[in-house]
Design a protein around this motif. Structure first.
Motif, PDB file in Angstrom:
ATOM      1  N   MET A  95      -0.087 -18.464 -24.087  1.00  0.00           N
ATOM      2  CA  MET A  95       0.054 -17.379 -23.112  1.00  0.00           C
ATOM      3  C   MET A  95       1.007 -16.309 -23.621  1.00  0.00           C
ATOM      4  O   MET A  95       0.757 -15.118 -23.430  1.00  0.00           O
ATOM      5  N   ALA A  96       2.097 -16.722 -24.286  1.00  0.00           N
ATOM      6  CA  ALA A  96       3.048 -15.753 -24.835  1.00  0.00           C
ATOM      7  C   ALA A  96       2.351 -14.891 -25.892  1.00  0.00           C
ATOM      8  O   ALA A  96       2.535 -13.663 -25.928  1.00  0.00           O
ATOM      9  N   HIS A  97       1.532 -15.515 -26.727  1.00  0.00           N
ATOM     10  CA  HIS A  97       0.785 -14.784 -27.755  1.00  0.00           C
ATOM     11  C   HIS A  97      -0.184 -13.787 -27.107  1.00  0.00           C
ATOM     12  O   HIS A  97      -0.246 -12.625 -27.510  1.00  0.00           O
ATOM     13  N   ALA A  98      -0.910 -14.256 -26.084  1.00  0.00           N
ATOM     14  CA  ALA A  98      -1.881 -13.390 -25.400  1.00  0.00           C
ATOM     15  C   ALA A  98      -1.171 -12.220 -24.715  1.00  0.00           C
ATOM     16  O   ALA A  98      -1.622 -11.070 -24.811  1.00  0.00           O
ATOM     17  N   ILE A 102      -1.630  -8.081 -25.077  1.00  0.00           N
ATOM     18  CA  ILE A 102      -2.181  -7.227 -24.017  1.00  0.00           C
ATOM     19  C   ILE A 102      -1.162  -6.341 -23.312  1.00  0.00           C
ATOM     20  O   ILE A 102      -1.546  -5.398 -22.633  1.00  0.00           O
ATOM     21  N   LYS A 103       0.134  -6.632 -23.467  1.00  0.00           N
ATOM     22  CA  LYS A 103       1.137  -5.975 -22.617  1.00  0.00           C
ATOM     23  C   LYS A 103       1.129  -4.452 -22.709  1.00  0.00           C
ATOM     24  O   LYS A 103       1.395  -3.782 -21.715  1.00  0.00           O
ATOM     25  N   GLU A 104       0.801  -3.889 -23.845  1.00  0.00           N
ATOM     26  CA  GLU A 104       0.788  -2.429 -23.997  1.00  0.00           C
ATOM     27  C   GLU A 104      -0.627  -1.837 -23.889  1.00  0.00           C
ATOM     28  O   GLU A 104      -0.817  -0.649 -24.055  1.00  0.00           O
TER      29      GLU A 104
END
Length: 121
Positions: A95-98, A102-104
């Motif tokens: 989840m941290a990788h995903a 996607i965050k930006e």
């Protein structure tokens, strides 16, 4: 002395930390469940992928039939934990990788789905 907002923020962080700890513990127990049933050594990524497809299809049937997805989502996560653990990962790692990917991300809604903007090369 703390303001009411600061106290609320502190309580929210304690809640979040408590939820994260219980999620990690639950993932650990599910990992042990897999080990105890020989589903790590005695299975394979591709066999677990096939199991994941079965569980995803059950989710489709539940959603299509207006049933709660709680059972199906739980079963999917159990299989995802198996695949993650056999690849020396945790759900948190994944989840941290995903999220980092996607965050930006920018894009727009098209027919109820988010379509990401193409990166300008």
């Amino acid at each position: 002395s703390m303001t009411l907002e600061q106290r609320r923020g502190e309580v929210a962080m304690l809640d979040l930390n408590s939820n994260m700890a219980s999620m990690s513990l639950l993932e650990y127990h599910i990992g042990q469940w897999h080990i105890n049933r020989n589903l790590i050594e005695g299975s394979s990524d591709i066999k677990q992928f096939d199991k994941l497809l079965e569980e995803v299809e059950e989710l489709r049937l539940s959603l299509d039939g207006d049933l709660t997805p709680i059972d199906d989502l739980g079963d999917i996560m159990v299989v995802l934990i198996n695949i993650a653990h056999r690849n020396n990962l945790t759900l948190h790692d994944c989840m941290a990788h995903a999220y980092d990917e996607i965050k930006e991300r920018k894009g727009q809604m098209v027919n109820g789905l988010f379509v990401k903007e193409r990166s300008k090369a």
